[in-house]
Design an enzyme around this catalytic site. Sequence first.
Site, PDB file in Angstrom:
ATOM      1  N   GLN A  87      11.540   1.953 -10.564  1.00 54.94           N
ATOM      2  CA  GLN A  87      11.505   0.489 -10.520  1.00 54.94           C
ATOM      3  C   GLN A  87      10.066   0.020 -10.377  1.00 54.94           C
ATOM      4  O   GLN A  87       9.782  -1.172 -10.413  1.00 54.94           O
ATOM      5  CB  GLN A  87      12.323  -0.014  -9.334  1.00 54.94           C
ATOM      6  N   ASN A  88       9.159   0.979 -10.183  1.00 56.32           N
ATOM      7  CA  ASN A  88       7.766   0.611  -9.900  1.00 56.32           C
ATOM      8  C   ASN A  88       7.029   0.253 -11.177  1.00 56.32           C
ATOM      9  O   ASN A  88       7.208   0.878 -12.217  1.00 56.32           O
ATOM     10  CB  ASN A  88       7.049   1.768  -9.196  1.00 56.32           C
ATOM     11  N   ASP A  90       3.756   0.448 -11.101  1.00 54.68           N
ATOM     12  CA  ASP A  90       2.519   1.252 -11.068  1.00 54.68           C
ATOM     13  C   ASP A  90       2.676   2.480 -11.979  1.00 54.68           C
ATOM     14  O   ASP A  90       3.771   2.771 -12.466  1.00 54.68           O
ATOM     15  CB  ASP A  90       2.159   1.646  -9.619  1.00 54.68           C
ATOM     16  N   HIS A 105      11.452  -1.769 -14.656  1.00 54.88           N
ATOM     17  CA  HIS A 105      10.990  -3.144 -14.431  1.00 54.88           C
ATOM     18  C   HIS A 105       9.643  -3.442 -15.077  1.00 54.88           C
ATOM     19  O   HIS A 105       8.983  -4.412 -14.709  1.00 54.88           O
ATOM     20  CB  HIS A 105      10.918  -3.427 -12.919  1.00 54.88           C
ATOM     21  N   GLY A 179      12.683   5.934  -1.827  1.00 51.38           N
ATOM     22  CA  GLY A 179      11.833   4.780  -1.544  1.00 51.38           C
ATOM     23  C   GLY A 179      12.293   3.473  -2.151  1.00 51.38           C
ATOM     24  O   GLY A 179      11.463   2.682  -2.587  1.00 51.38           O
TER      25      GLY A 179
HETATM   26  P1  OAD Z   1      11.687  -2.570  -1.512  1.00 45.74           P
HETATM   27  O1  OAD Z   1      10.447  -3.116  -0.892  1.00 45.74           O
HETATM   28  O2  OAD Z   1      12.849  -3.466  -1.620  1.00 45.74           O
HETATM   29  O3  OAD Z   1      12.150  -1.278  -0.699  1.00 45.74           O
HETATM   30  C1  OAD Z   1      11.232  -0.287  -0.334  1.00 45.74           C
HETATM   31  C2  OAD Z   1      11.967   0.864   0.302  1.00 45.74           C
HETATM   32  O4  OAD Z   1      11.002   1.867   0.572  1.00 45.74           O
HETATM   33  C3  OAD Z   1      12.663   0.516   1.627  1.00 45.74           C
HETATM   34  O5  OAD Z   1      13.965   1.079   1.637  1.00 45.74           O
HETATM   35  C4  OAD Z   1      11.774   1.195   2.677  1.00 45.74           C
HETATM   36  O6  OAD Z   1      12.497   1.661   3.810  1.00 45.74           O
HETATM   37  C5  OAD Z   1      11.223   2.364   1.874  1.00 45.74           C
HETATM   38  N1  OAD Z   1       9.937   2.872   2.366  1.00 45.74           N
HETATM   39  C6  OAD Z   1       8.935   2.243   3.013  1.00 45.74           C
HETATM   40  N2  OAD Z   1       7.903   3.076   3.237  1.00 45.74           N
HETATM   41  C7  OAD Z   1       8.266   4.270   2.711  1.00 45.74           C
HETATM   42  C8  OAD Z   1       7.621   5.545   2.606  1.00 45.74           C
HETATM   43  N3  OAD Z   1       6.403   5.771   3.083  1.00 45.74           N
HETATM   44  N4  OAD Z   1       8.301   6.531   1.997  1.00 45.74           N
HETATM   45  C9  OAD Z   1       9.558   6.340   1.484  1.00 45.74           C
HETATM   46  N5  OAD Z   1      10.196   5.167   1.555  1.00 45.74           N
HETATM   47  C10 OAD Z   1       9.551   4.149   2.151  1.00 45.74           C
HETATM   48  O7  OAD Z   1      11.250  -1.968  -2.925  1.00 45.74           O
HETATM   49  P2  OAD Z   1      12.181  -1.600  -4.191  1.00 45.74           P
HETATM   50  O8  OAD Z   1      13.526  -1.161  -3.737  1.00 45.74           O
HETATM   51  O9  OAD Z   1      11.389  -0.704  -5.050  1.00 45.74           O
HETATM   52  O10 OAD Z   1      10.975  -5.736  -8.945  1.00 45.74           O
HETATM   53  O11 OAD Z   1      12.297  -3.019  -4.879  1.00 45.74           O
HETATM   54  C11 OAD Z   1      13.018  -3.154  -6.079  1.00 45.74           C
HETATM   55  C12 OAD Z   1      12.391  -4.213  -6.955  1.00 45.74           C
HETATM   56  O12 OAD Z   1      12.239  -5.423  -6.219  1.00 45.74           O
HETATM   57  C13 OAD Z   1      10.991  -3.894  -7.420  1.00 45.74           C
HETATM   58  O13 OAD Z   1      10.973  -3.068  -8.566  1.00 45.74           O
HETATM   59  C14 OAD Z   1      10.420  -5.228  -7.730  1.00 45.74           C
HETATM   60  C15 OAD Z   1      10.940  -6.006  -6.542  1.00 45.74           C
HETATM   61  O14 OAD Z   1      11.108  -7.354  -6.756  1.00 45.74           O
HETATM   62  C16 OAD Z   1      10.167  -6.132  -9.955  1.00 45.74           C
HETATM   63  O15 OAD Z   1       8.962  -6.028  -9.916  1.00 45.74           O
HETATM   64  C17 OAD Z   1      10.883  -6.692 -11.130  1.00 45.74           C
END
Ligand code: OAD
Length: 236
Positions: A87-88, A90, A105, A179
Amino acid sequence: MKKRIVVLSGAGVSAESGLSTYRDNGGLWDGIDPYEVASAEAWERQPGKVLEFYNIQRRKLAEARPNEAHRAIAGLEKDYIVDVITQNIDNLHERAGSTHVVHLHGEATKIRPENTCNESDGFSEQYVVDCGYGEVNIGDIAPNGAQYRPHIVFFGEAVPKLERAIDLVEKADILLIIGTSLQVYPAAGLYRYARASTPIWIIDPAEIPLYDRRITHIRKKACEGMEEFVRELHQE
Ligand code: OAD
């Protein structure tokens, strides 16, 4: 026959590279309303603000480096067929050496003319241009005369690579989710396409909003969690 691992990654895999997640405390969406900078409506209303937001994300990405979790995922390719669905936006999976990465995304380092749709059929792919880590501003015009926009799936837009992602998850022998808060659909529902016999591993330090008897949750950060996951794979 090599087994097939499908990795579904989210912002947490890049957190230890210094890139903010979205929904954690202090995350990107903590201080900024995503509908102001990352929605189809924002692009219509205030494209300059949207471009500036992604200019900032590109600058941060230029300074970031892949971490041990990205490298461990790339390293799985030695023994497995590995598909990364991220979903990243980067490019840290690719920079760590992963060779099959689907960006659900979109990608921060790419742009396309605003009047080309984001189809999965390849029609619009021909218009996608690499912009590296540079700025993109109002007045940056494509050869077809249209303003360039980020090659990002904005809120309110379809997810063109969804079919491809479903197809990959259906083929997975092992599914690794790492993540992601699993708050954003359709990405959050992809695990449901895994076969009934496919084990699902989740690496995330937080609680996860899923219950499925196939799931093993490694409640650790990405780098340490990947070490444990790789150890477990070797014991198979
Ligand atoms: P979120 O910010 O919603 O979730 C991040 C997840 O990473 C959480 O479950 C955290 O607990 C976990 N986390 C934090 N630090 C971590 C670490 N060091 N190691 C492992 N996990 C860790 O991000 P996404 O689920 O990726 O959309 O968000 C989904 C989408 O929402 C993104 O792709 C973006 C955003 O709006 C678009 O850009 C279209």
